[in-house]
Design a protein around this motif. Structure first.
Motif, PDB file in Angstrom:
ATOM      1  N   SER A   3     -16.911  50.235  40.648  1.00 48.90           N
ATOM      2  CA  SER A   3     -16.257  50.808  41.824  1.00 48.90           C
ATOM      3  C   SER A   3     -16.075  52.316  41.667  1.00 48.90           C
ATOM      4  O   SER A   3     -16.183  53.069  42.643  1.00 48.90           O
ATOM      5  N   LEU A   4     -15.812  52.783  40.435  1.00 45.96           N
ATOM      6  CA  LEU A   4     -15.692  54.221  40.193  1.00 45.96           C
ATOM      7  C   LEU A   4     -17.013  54.930  40.449  1.00 45.96           C
ATOM      8  O   LEU A   4     -17.057  56.019  41.013  1.00 45.96           O
ATOM      9  N   ASN A   5     -18.102  54.321  40.008  1.00 46.14           N
ATOM     10  CA  ASN A   5     -19.427  54.892  40.267  1.00 46.14           C
ATOM     11  C   ASN A   5     -19.679  55.011  41.760  1.00 46.14           C
ATOM     12  O   ASN A   5     -20.245  55.995  42.238  1.00 46.14           O
ATOM     13  N   ARG A 315     -11.684  60.985  34.175  1.00 50.43           N
ATOM     14  CA  ARG A 315     -12.676  61.842  33.503  1.00 50.43           C
ATOM     15  C   ARG A 315     -14.072  61.243  33.604  1.00 50.43           C
ATOM     16  O   ARG A 315     -15.056  61.949  33.855  1.00 50.43           O
ATOM     17  N   VAL A 316     -14.164  59.931  33.430  1.00 51.28           N
ATOM     18  CA  VAL A 316     -15.460  59.245  33.532  1.00 51.28           C
ATOM     19  C   VAL A 316     -16.050  59.424  34.925  1.00 51.28           C
ATOM     20  O   VAL A 316     -17.265  59.588  35.091  1.00 51.28           O
ATOM     21  N   GLU A 321     -20.436  61.673  38.126  1.00 47.41           N
ATOM     22  CA  GLU A 321     -21.032  62.535  39.148  1.00 47.41           C
ATOM     23  C   GLU A 321     -21.996  63.529  38.504  1.00 47.41           C
ATOM     24  O   GLU A 321     -23.084  63.797  39.041  1.00 47.41           O
ATOM     25  N   ALA A 322     -21.606  64.076  37.331  1.00 48.17           N
ATOM     26  CA  ALA A 322     -22.506  64.999  36.618  1.00 48.17           C
ATOM     27  C   ALA A 322     -23.786  64.297  36.206  1.00 48.17           C
ATOM     28  O   ALA A 322     -24.882  64.853  36.309  1.00 48.17           O
ATOM     29  N   GLY A 323     -23.642  63.041  35.746  1.00 44.47           N
ATOM     30  CA  GLY A 323     -24.824  62.276  35.341  1.00 44.47           C
ATOM     31  C   GLY A 323     -25.752  61.996  36.506  1.00 44.47           C
ATOM     32  O   GLY A 323     -26.983  62.091  36.378  1.00 44.47           O
ATOM     33  N   ALA A 387     -13.356  67.979  34.276  1.00 47.66           N
ATOM     34  CA  ALA A 387     -13.038  66.569  34.014  1.00 47.66           C
ATOM     35  C   ALA A 387     -11.705  66.441  33.281  1.00 47.66           C
ATOM     36  O   ALA A 387     -10.889  65.560  33.599  1.00 47.66           O
ATOM     37  N   LEU A 388     -11.482  67.298  32.308  1.00 49.37           N
ATOM     38  CA  LEU A 388     -10.211  67.267  31.579  1.00 49.37           C
ATOM     39  C   LEU A 388      -9.048  67.608  32.505  1.00 49.37           C
ATOM     40  O   LEU A 388      -7.970  66.996  32.427  1.00 49.37           O
TER      41      LEU A 388
END
Length: 846
Positions: A3-5, A315-316, A321-323, A387-388
């Motif tokens: 769901s986060l993805n 953070r993930v 999103e970066a990935g 992210a941090l």
């Protein structure tokens, strides 16, 4: 996690504009990294191929070995290839007194010619004793073509019992004839520059016939050492076993260095340095996108935290999103970098004399994989800080937008700035002071652009300068007579050369040597270190060049101080001192270009032209030494060799003064340039007519090489300035992105200022001044770091050729002006957006 993805993907879809801009930024960065790697790899492979074409596919040769030694070498397990050549004898083109216009006749095994890259470019190899292959320039000089006959005496030039080699010369040598033979010309090999300079050419004859004629019993063996073995050590060990003198070993160091050294360490360091700089720029550019993304979604992150999402999951989400952006961007970046490089080199190779015509753009899995990994690391580093920050968001503060209500540090009053720029200037100054973190981020991002521009400007300056020195002054034709010749070129002969149809320019110069004495405090430290004997005995070895009056104007382009006044020079016995000289730095193992003597305009130098060489017992005859006056300092010579060799003295004067100083007349060297549409045969015939009665003169044809060199300089300039343009564009986008991000995230702050009475005009002034102050802060930091890194890059480039450091003043000025202008431009769009918004809407904005 799934769901986060989906949340990350949904956000990227909703923010299409920012997502596309971020993807484009990553693609450009990956493409630049890939392009640098591809160019480095392709040029390394091309240089290897060119080295083989120029110097052959051999590691070296054993010269003047016996048949027994050759037989042992043939069966030696250390060599993977071995081939033989035998000297048949030496011939000449006119008569035996013409000792400098010799032809060295040798018989070769075919594999020898392949290993030495000496196969005919026209025709074929000899198949019997009556056939010969000549160098192109020698065939042209003799006026013969393939199929024509030529009769040559065959024998040896000897000094006592010693047979002189091709590049040796002795006025007292005598010719010992063995046979007179008729040959058919069956092939042409390319002209060799060394052969032309010495007027002694190579010729290929039948090997069996060479063995019959040769009365020395000696041969030459060319070889390749087996893979995995140390080439130099193996060669020397075998030579010791066979009692072969070390002077009879020739090495192909160019190929050996490439095969056993791999990519040149300095080239690798430079490429790594440039890629690293691009990576830092990538991080700075992409960071802003993630930073804005986090700031816009603080409330969303707060809601997620309030329903149980952990800081780690937040953070993930950002890293996910970066990935996703990386997965989309990196393949396109790799393809764009490779094919853009391929297209660029294809366009550059379209020139007739392009040095890239035979260059194949290649890449490897290491280059592509390395580029992908470097890009992935850069993207994740860009996302790390945002992210941090996202993971540290407090649910309550985020939901109720309390993040802006923290107590900020006291700031300096900015009284002086207020006096100069008014209340808007003071507010702009205070805004920067009260949020140091934001100032540091903005200044860092701005400084990256300045650093990249300074570093690449330094790179372009020294790369082009080294390139210029590598090629030096190169004319289409160079005509030589030996130093001390009794038949130099006369002014009448120079006039004949100028009258040849198709000749554009004739540049003659006279040349002689001298010794002089210089006070120790006038000798530069680098010369004292390299040549301590100069300080010990006070003697300097030097050379003097004499230009015609009409050619002396060329020195104006190289003039450091003084003036070029022909009448004054001739009247006062004036000379120009070449300020820099070339010498070998043994400690750093490189050639260095550096100042030699601390002499000024008006200094007097005493020249002793009777003693040309410095020895232990040398004494200057000051009674007869000729005093000359330094009329000016020049960077380098305009004709011939650019710098004096061995770090010693070089002076230039008029031909009239040269005659007075040396007592010599005539010119030893003449450079001839021809028009682009000149008829080659007509020009060559005219040049040869002048050389016809000069027994010790030679001519070197460099038309193709000269035009290829000029094309290479143009191509290198296009590559370097194209790269600087791309770097400048990325830097400009970075500045615009940084400034606009800084302003857009502060809309509520600007709304409050409007609400308490600040006019739109005052707002614009404050924001513009803030942009200027930020750009100045970033520029100062960028200039300091950029010049330091530029100097470091200069030290790397100096491994190829040593030059004195020159501060990049022009690049610094451009960086300062451009950063301020771009920063002001970056504030335009946010200002329009803020001006168009309703104050109440801004204050209610969440």
């Amino acid at each position: 996690m799934k769901s986060l993805n989906q949340v990350g993907i949904r956000y990227l879809k909703e923010q299409k504009k920012r997502t596309i801009l971020t993807i484009m930024g990553i693609i450009i960065s990956v493409a630049m990294i890939t392009s640098i790697g591809t160019m480095m790899y392709s040029m390394e492979r091309y240089e290897y191929k060119s080295t083989v074409e120029r110097n052959g596919y051999n590691h070296g040769a054993y010269v003047d070995i016996t048949n027994e030694q050759y037989s042992y070498l043939k069966n030696n397990v250390n060599f993977e290839e071995l081939a033989e050549a035998k000297l048949a004898g030496t011939s000449f083109t006119k008569d035996a007194s013409d000792k400098t216009k010799r032809i060295e006749l040798m018989g070769y095994e075919k594999r020898y010619l392949e290993l030495r890259s000496m196969l005919p470019v026209e025709g074929r190899l000899p198949e019997n004793k009556n056939e010969v292959v000549l160098e192109r320039w020698k065939a042209n000089l003799l006026g013969i073509e393939i199929g024509d006959k030529v009769t040559l005496p065959v024998g040896h030039f000897k000094r006592g019992n010693k047979i002189l080699q091709r590049n040796e010369w002795d006025e007292n040598a005598t010719f010992h004839e063995i046979i007179v033979h008729d040959f058919n010309l069956v092939g042409i090999i390319e002209s060799n520059g060394s052969s032309q300079s010495y007027a002694n050419s190579r010729a290929i004859v039948d090997l069996a016939w060479a063995e019959d004629v040769n009365d020395t019993g000696l041969s030459t063996a060319v070889f390749r050492v087996k893979k995995g073995l140390d080439i130099i050590k193996t060669t020397e060990d075998v030579a010791k076993e066979l009692d072969i003198d070390e002077n009879n070993i020739q090495y192909n160091f160019n190929l050996i260095n490439r095969e056993q050294g791999g990519i040149q360490p300095t080239l690798l360091v430079i490429a790594t340095f440039l890629i690293g700089l691009v990576c830092v720029a990538t991080v700075a550019v992409i960071y802003n996108s993630f930073h804005i993304s986090v700031l816009e979604r603080v409330k969303q992150f707060g809601i997620m935290r309030s329903i149980g999402t952990t800081p780690r999951q937040v953070r993930v989400l950002v890293f996910t999103e970066a990935g996703i952006l990386s997965i989309i961007s990196i393949p396109f970046g790799l393809a764009a970098g490779y094919y853009a490089t391929k297209l660029l080199f294809y366009l550059l190779s379209m020139g007739e004399y392009s040095s890239f015509q035979n260059m194949q753009i290649m890449t490897s899995k290491e280059v592509l994989g390395g580029s992908a990994v470097i890009a992935l690391i850069s993207v994740y580093l860009s996302a790390l800080s945002p992210a941090l920050s996202a993971g540290r968001v407090s649910p309550l503060n985020a939901i109720f937008q309390h993040r802006t209500l923290k107590k900020e540090r006291n700031t300096k009053s900015g009284f002086l700035i207020g006096k100069v720029f008014g209340s808007e200037g003071m507010l702009a100054y205070k805004n920067l002071q009260r949020n140091r973190k934001r100032l540091v981020i903005t200044a860092f991002s701005l400084s990256i652009s300045v650093i990249m521009f300074i570093v690449f400007s330094v790179f372009s300056f020294y790369a082009l300068r080294i390139n210029d020195n590598l090629f030096g002054y190169s004319a289409d034709f160079a005509m030589y007579t030996r130093h001390g010749s009794s038949q130099p070129f006369t002014l009448e002969e120079i006039a004949k050369l100028e009258a040849i149809e198709g000749v554009a320019e004739v540049l003659p110069y006279a040349y002689s040597n001298f010794i002089t004495s210089i006070e120790p405090d006038k000798i530069m430290p680098n010369i004292k270190e390299s040549f301590p004997w100069v300080v010990e005995n006070g003697f300097i070895y030097g050379s003097i060049q004499g230009y015609r009056n009409e050619d002396l104007h060329l020195l104006r382009e190289e003039l450091i101080s003084g003036e070029v006044d022909v009448d004054k020079i001739n009247k006062e016995l004036g000379v120009f001192l070449i300020y820099n000289s070339e010498h070998y730095d043994h400690e750093n193992r490189r050639t260095t270009i550096a100042p030699t003597f601390d002499l000024e305009v008006g200094s007097i130098i005493y020249l002793d032209t009777e003693n040309e060489y410095v020895g232990e017992d040398t004494e200057i005859d000051f009674d007869n030494a000729i005093p000359v006056k330094v009329m000016g300092l020049v960077e380098k010579s305009s004709i011939g060799y650019r710098y004096p060799s061995m770090g010693l003295m070089g002076i230039i004067t008029t031909y009239e003064v040269y005659e007075q100083i040396t007592g010599d007349s005539g010119f030893g060297t003449v450079y001839v340039n021809i028009e682009e549409d000149a008829d080659y045969e007509t020009v060559v015939a005219g040049l040869n007519s002048v050389l016809e009665n000069k027994g010790d003169a030679g001519i070197q044809d460099s038309i193709a090489n000269n035009r290829r060199d000029r094309q290479t300089v143009l191509e290198l300039s296009v590559l370097i300035y194209g790269f600087i343009t791309l770097i400048s564009l990325i830097g400009a986008l970075n500045i615009i992105n940084t400034i606009s991000t800084n302003l857009i995230t502060r809309t509520k702050e600007f709304g409050m200022l409007r609400a308490v009475g600040m006019t739109p005009k005052g707002m614009r002034k404050m924001i513009r001044l803030e942009a200027i102050f930020s750009s100045i802060t970033g520029t100062i930091f960028g200039l300091i770091v950029g010049n330091l890194l530029g100097y470091y890059l200069y030290t790397l480039l100096n491994d190829y050729e040593g030059y004195p450091w020159e501060f990049p003043l022009n690049a610094n000025i451009i960086a300062i002006v451009a950063t301020v202008i771009i920063a002001l431009f970056a504030a335009v769009a946010p200002l329009k957006k803020i001006a168009s918004m309703n104050i109440m809407e801004i204050l209610r904005e969440e």
